[in-house]
Design an enzyme around this catalytic site. Structure first.
Site, PDB file in Angstrom:
ATOM      1  N   GLY A  12     -42.569-169.942  57.633  1.00  0.00           N
ATOM      2  CA  GLY A  12     -41.768-169.490  56.486  1.00  0.00           C
ATOM      3  C   GLY A  12     -41.634-170.600  55.469  1.00  0.00           C
ATOM      4  N   GLY A  18     -37.389-173.024  53.837  1.00  0.00           N
ATOM      5  CA  GLY A  18     -38.570-173.889  53.787  1.00  0.00           C
ATOM      6  C   GLY A  18     -38.475-174.868  52.620  1.00  0.00           C
ATOM      7  N   ARG A  95     -31.164-161.246  56.344  1.00  0.00           N
ATOM      8  CA  ARG A  95     -30.399-160.014  56.122  1.00  0.00           C
ATOM      9  C   ARG A  95     -29.868-159.968  54.693  1.00  0.00           C
ATOM     10  NH1 ARG A  95     -24.372-160.654  58.754  1.00  0.00           N
ATOM     11  NH2 ARG A  95     -24.189-162.914  58.508  1.00  0.00           N
ATOM     12  N   ASN A 108     -37.981-158.428  63.046  1.00  0.00           N
ATOM     13  CA  ASN A 108     -38.390-159.817  63.292  1.00  0.00           C
ATOM     14  C   ASN A 108     -38.908-160.105  64.707  1.00  0.00           C
ATOM     15  OD1 ASN A 108     -37.873-160.654  60.700  1.00  0.00           O
ATOM     16  ND2 ASN A 108     -35.818-161.391  61.119  1.00  0.00           N
ATOM     17  N   VAL A 132     -34.905-170.651  64.036  1.00  0.00           N
ATOM     18  CA  VAL A 132     -33.884-170.473  62.986  1.00  0.00           C
ATOM     19  C   VAL A 132     -33.823-169.002  62.566  1.00  0.00           C
ATOM     20  CG1 VAL A 132     -33.267-171.115  60.608  1.00  0.00           C
ATOM     21  CG2 VAL A 132     -34.161-172.853  62.173  1.00  0.00           C
ATOM     22  N   GLY A 133     -34.989-168.347  62.529  1.00  0.00           N
ATOM     23  CA  GLY A 133     -35.073-166.946  62.071  1.00  0.00           C
ATOM     24  C   GLY A 133     -34.151-166.056  62.894  1.00  0.00           C
ATOM     25  N   ASP A 162     -23.236-173.204  62.802  1.00  0.00           N
ATOM     26  CA  ASP A 162     -21.887-172.790  63.217  1.00  0.00           C
ATOM     27  C   ASP A 162     -21.056-174.023  63.596  1.00  0.00           C
ATOM     28  OD1 ASP A 162     -22.556-169.758  63.443  1.00  0.00           O
ATOM     29  OD2 ASP A 162     -24.097-170.783  64.582  1.00  0.00           O
ATOM     30  N   HIS A 190     -25.452-166.943  67.785  1.00  0.00           N
ATOM     31  CA  HIS A 190     -25.293-167.192  66.348  1.00  0.00           C
ATOM     32  C   HIS A 190     -25.021-165.846  65.687  1.00  0.00           C
ATOM     33  CE1 HIS A 190     -25.772-168.642  62.323  1.00  0.00           C
ATOM     34  NE2 HIS A 190     -26.796-167.844  62.108  1.00  0.00           N
TER      35      HIS A 190
HETATM   36  N1  LIG Z   1     -29.929-169.600  62.578  1.00  0.00           N
HETATM   37  C1  LIG Z   1     -29.275-169.813  61.458  1.00  0.00           C
HETATM   38  O1  LIG Z   1     -28.220-170.489  61.450  1.00  0.00           O
HETATM   39  C2  LIG Z   1     -29.771-169.263  60.147  1.00  0.00           C
HETATM   40  C3  LIG Z   1     -30.862-168.430  60.117  1.00  0.00           C
HETATM   41  N2  LIG Z   1     -31.328-167.922  58.934  1.00  0.00           N
HETATM   42  C4  LIG Z   1     -32.509-167.043  59.018  1.00  0.00           C
HETATM   43  O2  LIG Z   1     -33.676-167.779  58.655  1.00  0.00           O
HETATM   44  C5  LIG Z   1     -34.693-166.861  58.253  1.00  0.00           C
HETATM   45  C6  LIG Z   1     -35.368-167.336  56.964  1.00  0.00           C
HETATM   46  O3  LIG Z   1     -34.437-167.326  55.909  1.00  0.00           O
HETATM   47  P1  LIG Z   1     -34.886-167.644  54.397  1.00  0.00           P
HETATM   48  O4  LIG Z   1     -35.725-168.858  54.338  1.00  0.00           O
HETATM   49  O5  LIG Z   1     -33.659-167.570  53.593  1.00  0.00           O
HETATM   50  O6  LIG Z   1     -35.772-166.355  54.092  1.00  0.00           O
HETATM   51  P2  LIG Z   1     -36.861-166.163  52.938  1.00  0.00           P
HETATM   52  O7  LIG Z   1     -37.118-164.695  52.859  1.00  0.00           O
HETATM   53  O8  LIG Z   1     -36.499-166.916  51.715  1.00  0.00           O
HETATM   54  O9  LIG Z   1     -38.140-166.875  53.558  1.00  0.00           O
HETATM   55  C7  LIG Z   1     -38.741-166.423  54.715  1.00  0.00           C
HETATM   56  C8  LIG Z   1     -40.215-166.777  54.600  1.00  0.00           C
HETATM   57  O10 LIG Z   1     -40.805-166.488  55.854  1.00  0.00           O
HETATM   58  C9  LIG Z   1     -42.079-165.952  55.606  1.00  0.00           C
HETATM   59  N3  LIG Z   1     -42.510-165.209  56.795  1.00  0.00           N
HETATM   60  C10 LIG Z   1     -42.161-163.966  57.165  1.00  0.00           C
HETATM   61  N4  LIG Z   1     -42.785-163.647  58.311  1.00  0.00           N
HETATM   62  C11 LIG Z   1     -43.505-164.714  58.680  1.00  0.00           C
HETATM   63  C12 LIG Z   1     -44.375-164.983  59.742  1.00  0.00           C
HETATM   64  N5  LIG Z   1     -44.625-164.065  60.690  1.00  0.00           N
HETATM   65  N6  LIG Z   1     -44.962-166.200  59.813  1.00  0.00           N
HETATM   66  C13 LIG Z   1     -44.738-167.117  58.876  1.00  0.00           C
HETATM   67  N7  LIG Z   1     -43.925-166.919  57.811  1.00  0.00           N
HETATM   68  C14 LIG Z   1     -43.334-165.731  57.717  1.00  0.00           C
HETATM   69  C15 LIG Z   1     -41.909-165.093  54.354  1.00  0.00           C
HETATM   70  O11 LIG Z   1     -43.133-164.866  53.708  1.00  0.00           O
HETATM   71  C16 LIG Z   1     -40.956-165.948  53.546  1.00  0.00           C
HETATM   72  O12 LIG Z   1     -41.636-166.831  52.676  1.00  0.00           O
HETATM   73  C17 LIG Z   1     -33.996-165.494  58.131  1.00  0.00           C
HETATM   74  O13 LIG Z   1     -34.253-164.743  59.310  1.00  0.00           O
HETATM   75  C18 LIG Z   1     -32.531-165.874  58.051  1.00  0.00           C
HETATM   76  O14 LIG Z   1     -31.694-164.819  58.480  1.00  0.00           O
HETATM   77  C19 LIG Z   1     -30.744-168.234  57.749  1.00  0.00           C
HETATM   78  C20 LIG Z   1     -29.650-169.080  57.727  1.00  0.00           C
HETATM   79  C21 LIG Z   1     -29.082-169.625  58.920  1.00  0.00           C
HETATM   80  O1  LIG Z   2     -25.786-164.964  57.794  1.00  0.00           O
HETATM   81  C1  LIG Z   2     -27.020-164.912  57.675  1.00  0.00           C
HETATM   82  O2  LIG Z   2     -27.693-163.872  57.707  1.00  0.00           O
HETATM   83  C2  LIG Z   2     -27.728-166.218  57.566  1.00  0.00           C
HETATM   84  C3  LIG Z   2     -27.193-167.030  58.650  1.00  0.00           C
HETATM   85  O3  LIG Z   2     -27.585-166.881  59.791  1.00  0.00           O
HETATM   86  C4  LIG Z   2     -26.019-167.860  58.371  1.00  0.00           C
HETATM   87  O4  LIG Z   2     -25.749-168.208  57.229  1.00  0.00           O
HETATM   88  O5  LIG Z   2     -25.336-168.182  59.342  1.00  0.00           O
END
Ligand SMILES: NC(=O)C1=CN([C@@H]2O[C@H](COP(=O)(O)OP(=O)(O)OC[C@H]3O[C@@H](n4cnc5c(N)ncnc54)[C@H](O)[C@@H]3O)[C@@H](O)[C@H]2O)C=CC1
Ligand SMILES: O=C([O-])CC(=O)C(=O)O
Length: 328
Positions: A12, A18, A95, A108, A132-133, A162, A190
């Protein structure tokens, strides 16, 4: 003598997180200012995403980071994960307003079976994986189960955001410095069910729980604030948190690789059965890190309120796991 470069995969890589993380990895904030890195960047094999990735790589190049010895763009995890020492699995759908993270499983989950299999096939046998996803715990569980030839302990989920959110809320409540707060943890998923627990926390040896001494605040203000912070950010920004998520991922990997000097941090790790959590459930627990390994903090007392909270977040994780059983 300079260190041998390590290989870091980031998926990503052209997304929001990223963009917030790559420059910090390349500048040495994650693995140390003396550790050269090779970035192996994965995006979906789609013209627009690959073009955006090229743009990010142009910017990385323009920073002339001394530690960035090579970078590669990939559209296939089988090449992106070749020999990697670290893998940050970020790429997946975020989301939008009104959704829960668990709802993302349907879109996902399959990403993480494919990427788990690819890690299994081509990554270093010591690869450190951070998912992270979202939903991060269950996606990490899926990746681990899809990589039977790699040690399960190599797979972790991100609870650090968190943990950091809880630290800042407690600092604000007590008027103490974030840096002085020790022994905080976040148990479980999470998700809004996570249980941020300051019962053991101290500031310069003094008990934080005694300082706060307000169970009503704990149950009705602190826990919902930390648990629903992601949704609050989506509501305010129209997009999910990115810079703070990238920061938490840097913290997680930094501490895993370089150690915590005895300090507790929170990581989502596969359960060994302790605290009544069934084996392999990817659960947030307090750990310390040393010599590139994390170690669960054992034997903490769990009171009735905490047990209730832990049971709730565990039930949610077990339900998520049951929902993806057909993929494994
Ligand atoms: N665990 C945590 O605390 C947190 C998790 N997240 C999660 O992180 C993930 C990414 O968030 P963002 O960067 O904001 O999203 P974004 O939509 O800006 O970027 C995601 C990127 O992943 C790429 N992608 C999608 N499927 C893929 C694959 N199979 N292989 C490689 N790349 C792929 C997309 O093309 C896109 O460029 C989301 O699932 C979000 O919910 C976000 C914040 C906190
Ligand atoms: O809330 C979301 O979907 C993104 C995330 O995981 C966070 O900010 O904790």
């Amino acid at each position: 003598m300079s260190k041998k470069p390590v290989r870091v995969a980031v998926t990503g890589a052209a997304g929001q997180i990223g963009y917030a993380i790559l420059f910090r990895i390349a500048s040495g904030e994650m693995l140390g200012k003396d550790q050269p890195v090779i970035l192996q960047l994965l995006e979906i094999p789609d013209e627009k995403a690959q073009k955006a990735l090229k743009g990010v790589m142009m910017e990385l190049q323009d920073c002339a980071f001394p530690l960035l010895v090579e970078m590669q763009a990939h559209g296939d995890p089988m090449t992106a994960f070749k020999d990697v020492d670290y893998a940050l699995l970020i790429g997946s759908r975020p989301r939008g307003p009104g959704m829960e993270r668990a709802e993302l499983l349907a879109v996902n989950a399959q990403i993480f079976t494919a990427q788990g299999k690819a890690l299994n096939a081509v990554a270093s046998r010591n690869v450190k994986v951070l998912v992270v996803g979202n939903p991060a715990n269950t996606n990490a569980y899926i990746a681990m189960k899809s990589a039977p030839d790699l040690p399960g302990k190599n797979f972790t989920a991100m609870l650090r955001l968190d943990h950091n959110r809880a630290l800042s809320q407690i600092a604000a409540k007590t008027g103490k410095a974030v840096a002085d707060i020790e022994k905080l943890t976040v148990w479980g998923n999470h998700s809004p069910t996570m249980y941020a627990d300051y019962r053991f926390a101290t500031v310069n040896g003094e008990s934080v729980a005694k300082m706060i001494n307000d169970q009503e605040w704990n149950a009705n203000v602190f826990l919902p604030t930390v648990g629903k912070r992601g949704a609050a950010i989506i509501e305010a920004r129209g997009l999910s948190s990115a810079a703070s998520a990238a920061n938490a991922a840097i913290d997680h990997m930094h501490d895993w690789a370089l150690g915590t000097n005895g300090k507790w941090v929170t990581m989502g790790i596969p359960s060994d059965g302790s605290y009544g959590i069934p084996k392999d459930v990817m659960f947030g627990v307090p750990v310390t890190c040393e010599n590139g390994e994390y170690k669960r903090v054992e034997g903490l007392p769990i009171d009735a309120f905490s047990q209730q909270c832990i049971d709730k977040t565990l039930k949610e994780l077990l339900d998520e796991q049951a929902g993806v059983a057909h993929l494994l």
